[in-house]
Design an enzyme around this catalytic site. Sequence first.
Site, PDB file in Angstrom:
ATOM      1  N   GLU A 173      87.738 105.587  30.208  1.00 44.28           N
ATOM      2  CA  GLU A 173      87.996 105.248  28.796  1.00 44.28           C
ATOM      3  C   GLU A 173      87.806 103.754  28.584  1.00 44.28           C
ATOM      4  O   GLU A 173      88.048 102.961  29.489  1.00 44.28           O
ATOM      5  CB  GLU A 173      89.397 105.714  28.392  1.00 44.28           C
ATOM      6  CG  GLU A 173      90.541 105.186  29.256  1.00 44.28           C
ATOM      7  CD  GLU A 173      91.085 103.852  28.809  1.00 44.28           C
ATOM      8  OE1 GLU A 173      90.732 103.422  27.710  1.00 44.28           O
ATOM      9  OE2 GLU A 173      91.837 103.238  29.594  1.00 44.28           O
TER      10      GLU A 173
ATOM     11  N   LEU B 290      89.197 102.253  25.657  1.00 41.64           N
ATOM     12  CA  LEU B 290      89.986 102.153  24.424  1.00 41.64           C
ATOM     13  C   LEU B 290      90.863 100.908  24.455  1.00 41.64           C
ATOM     14  O   LEU B 290      91.575 100.681  25.425  1.00 41.64           O
ATOM     15  CB  LEU B 290      90.902 103.380  24.292  1.00 41.64           C
ATOM     16  CG  LEU B 290      90.236 104.745  24.457  1.00 41.64           C
ATOM     17  CD1 LEU B 290      91.300 105.840  24.498  1.00 41.64           C
ATOM     18  CD2 LEU B 290      89.259 104.981  23.321  1.00 41.64           C
TER      19      LEU B 290
ATOM     20  N   LEU C 145      85.931  85.506  23.421  1.00 37.26           N
ATOM     21  CA  LEU C 145      85.901  84.066  23.673  1.00 37.26           C
ATOM     22  C   LEU C 145      86.984  83.386  22.838  1.00 37.26           C
ATOM     23  O   LEU C 145      86.839  82.216  22.484  1.00 37.26           O
ATOM     24  CB  LEU C 145      84.526  83.492  23.320  1.00 37.26           C
ATOM     25  CG  LEU C 145      83.401  83.692  24.332  1.00 37.26           C
ATOM     26  CD1 LEU C 145      82.121  83.002  23.858  1.00 37.26           C
ATOM     27  CD2 LEU C 145      83.776  83.165  25.719  1.00 37.26           C
TER      28      LEU C 145
ATOM     29  N   CYS D 161      96.304  96.833  31.154  1.00 39.84           N
ATOM     30  CA  CYS D 161      94.992  97.096  31.762  1.00 39.84           C
ATOM     31  C   CYS D 161      94.435  95.913  32.552  1.00 39.84           C
ATOM     32  O   CYS D 161      94.282  95.997  33.765  1.00 39.84           O
ATOM     33  CB  CYS D 161      94.014  97.506  30.672  1.00 39.84           C
ATOM     34  SG  CYS D 161      94.620  98.873  29.703  1.00 39.84           S
TER      35      CYS D 161
ATOM     36  N   LYS E  24      96.401  94.623  35.713  1.00 41.53           N
ATOM     37  CA  LYS E  24      96.453  95.658  36.748  1.00 41.53           C
ATOM     38  C   LYS E  24      95.055  95.925  37.342  1.00 41.53           C
ATOM     39  O   LYS E  24      94.893  96.032  38.553  1.00 41.53           O
ATOM     40  CB  LYS E  24      97.023  96.937  36.122  1.00 41.53           C
ATOM     41  CG  LYS E  24      96.877  98.197  36.927  1.00 41.53           C
ATOM     42  CD  LYS E  24      97.572  99.367  36.255  1.00 41.53           C
ATOM     43  CE  LYS E  24      96.765  99.990  35.143  1.00 41.53           C
ATOM     44  NZ  LYS E  24      95.808 101.013  35.529  1.00 41.53           N
TER      45      LYS E  24
HETATM   46  C1  UGA Z   1      91.316  96.586  27.451  1.00 38.51           C
HETATM   47  C2  UGA Z   1      89.799  96.753  27.184  1.00 38.51           C
HETATM   48  O1  UGA Z   1      89.392  95.913  26.093  1.00 38.51           O
HETATM   49  C3  UGA Z   1      89.464  98.210  26.853  1.00 38.51           C
HETATM   50  O2  UGA Z   1      88.052  98.363  26.717  1.00 38.51           O
HETATM   51  C4  UGA Z   1      89.958  99.091  28.023  1.00 38.51           C
HETATM   52  O3  UGA Z   1      89.702 100.457  27.799  1.00 38.51           O
HETATM   53  C5  UGA Z   1      91.479  98.894  28.175  1.00 38.51           C
HETATM   54  O4  UGA Z   1      91.719  97.499  28.468  1.00 38.51           O
HETATM   55  C6  UGA Z   1      91.942  99.781  29.313  1.00 38.51           C
HETATM   56  O5  UGA Z   1      91.531  99.540  30.449  1.00 38.51           O
HETATM   57  O6  UGA Z   1      92.616 100.769  29.052  1.00 38.51           O
HETATM   58  P1  UGA Z   1      93.480  96.300  25.896  1.00 38.51           P
HETATM   59  O7  UGA Z   1      94.167  95.829  27.141  1.00 38.51           O
HETATM   60  O8  UGA Z   1      94.140  97.320  25.057  1.00 38.51           O
HETATM   61  O9  UGA Z   1      92.012  96.871  26.242  1.00 38.51           O
HETATM   62  O10 UGA Z   1      93.300  95.037  24.952  1.00 38.51           O
HETATM   63  P2  UGA Z   1      92.189  93.908  24.672  1.00 38.51           P
HETATM   64  O11 UGA Z   1      91.896  93.893  23.222  1.00 38.51           O
HETATM   65  O12 UGA Z   1      91.052  94.014  25.589  1.00 38.51           O
HETATM   66  O13 UGA Z   1      93.031  92.577  24.995  1.00 38.51           O
HETATM   67  C7  UGA Z   1      93.531  92.316  26.312  1.00 38.51           C
HETATM   68  C8  UGA Z   1      94.182  90.956  26.361  1.00 38.51           C
HETATM   69  O14 UGA Z   1      93.220  89.910  26.234  1.00 38.51           O
HETATM   70  C9  UGA Z   1      95.204  90.695  25.259  1.00 38.51           C
HETATM   71  O15 UGA Z   1      96.301  90.017  25.821  1.00 38.51           O
HETATM   72  C10 UGA Z   1      94.479  89.816  24.277  1.00 38.51           C
HETATM   73  O16 UGA Z   1      95.316  89.003  23.506  1.00 38.51           O
HETATM   74  C11 UGA Z   1      93.623  88.997  25.222  1.00 38.51           C
HETATM   75  N1  UGA Z   1      92.399  88.433  24.598  1.00 38.51           N
HETATM   76  C12 UGA Z   1      91.418  89.250  24.169  1.00 38.51           C
HETATM   77  C13 UGA Z   1      92.265  87.062  24.504  1.00 38.51           C
HETATM   78  O17 UGA Z   1      93.164  86.283  24.890  1.00 38.51           O
HETATM   79  N2  UGA Z   1      91.111  86.564  23.984  1.00 38.51           N
HETATM   80  C14 UGA Z   1      90.096  87.364  23.560  1.00 38.51           C
HETATM   81  O18 UGA Z   1      89.055  86.819  23.111  1.00 38.51           O
HETATM   82  C15 UGA Z   1      90.258  88.729  23.644  1.00 38.51           C
END
Ligand code: UGA
Length: 437
Positions: A152, A154, A254, A264, A267
């Site tokens: 996935e 998501l 970015l 996610c 881990k």
């Molecule tokens: C992430 C992946 O984006 C999904 O594609 C994947 O399916 C999921 O893990 C998973 O393995 O189940 P998620 O952890 O829900 O999704 O959230 P993200 O939107 O990817 O953000 C992750 C972290 O990165 C957050 O703490 C967010 O604030 C941070 N982030 C994200 C940043 O600091 N900067 C960014 O530009 C983007």
Amino acid sequence: MKKITIIGTGYVGLVTGAGLSEFGNRVICTDIDKNKIEKLNSGIIPIYEPGLEEIIKRNISDNRLLFSSNIEDAIMQSEVVIIAVGTPMGANGATDMSFVHSAVETISINLNSYKVVCTKSTVPIGTGKEIISQISKKVKNNNLFDYVSNPEFLREGSAVKDFLWPDRVVIGTDNQNAYQIMCDIYRPLYINKNPMTQTSIETAEMIKYASNSFLALKISYINEIANLCEALGADVHDVANAMGQDGRISEKFLHPGPGFGGSCFPKDLEALLYISKNKSLSMETVNAAIIVNKNQKKRMANKLINLFDGNINNRKIAVLGLAFKANTDDVRESPAIDIIKGILGNGGIVNAYDPIANNEMSKIFHDIEYFDNIYDSVKNVDGIVIITEWNEFRSLDLQKIKKIMKGNIILDTRNILDMDELSSLGFVYDNIGRIKK
Ligand code: UGA
């Protein structure tokens, strides 16, 4: 359209089940947690995920979606069985596979007819082969099942959208019959374009880890660039914008911030390191992304303390945003945990506010004060830290806040506040990697 059983009604299982029923399949979402199933049957959705409740309700009333704790019966009725149980982090970064193995055990003793057994949970590379051998030992007749890895992608907070309009659907199998069955369950997706990608099982498993690690790497990279921008007087937003215009780089992921969290990235990066170590290979880039992220989370408290000239003893700080990102109530590995520890550890007092994650955070910090209203949470505080990029924080009434808080300090770790406004109102502020006005 197919009959499908989903094992595990966590966020992946629920969204997948709801999404596949929306595609016209008949889906039974199952869980060993009877209480959870009872709640789902009475219309209570255990997670906050925009759009999820609506599609669950619609598909229940159209008889395409059911919830059941009778996993055995559900498996026997289905042609596709999807494993979506949790794979938490075990010791030394290894993945705890006990839920997966027990789901596989249940599947193997209920293979009454041919089924595609599919894994959606993020599992270490090589798990598919292990599952095939675990089932084969039990059923003897290998024609009774085929195995598929269907990872996935998501994001929490936009999982429904990501499921219904995916960039790609990865189907890891060498078996064409199983591939066709999987294509069938996703049929509405390729009316206009075809997002399906067929690979080997191991390749599909690797795609998931490689994608998450790369995105995490991008974040750690831009956070380091942001920190250097601060030291050199450059502006990270302009840097990221211009970098992102290069199609080879892309502007996504970015955004500098307080460090990535969630269930996610932290881990999966640890798991990839563990997997590579087992093969006597080092992954220096992944290791660096982890270290940079830990440092970035700690750095936020130092930035706050610096705004107070090195001393926050007895100072009251409002922490705005507790979830690891907007649109979720998930606080796992949230940078809010580090900042709260940093404030408390340096003698400060915390007022906590999140539109939906107060309850989750109160399971970690029992003794801080939680507020239901943002303006109540900032009353008489000496300073404010913004941790989550909730939309309501983007349009804060800063004039009102300035009047009701005692001090004038704001740390904006998501770079969402207007620096001109902050300056003109007389705030002493900091953010991540921007040229201050
Ligand atoms: C992430 C992946 O984006 C999904 O594609 C994947 O399916 C999921 O893990 C998973 O393995 O189940 P998620 O952890 O829900 O999704 O959230 P993200 O939107 O990817 O953000 C992750 C972290 O990165 C957050 O703490 C967010 O604030 C941070 N982030 C994200 C940043 O600091 N900067 C960014 O530009 C983007």
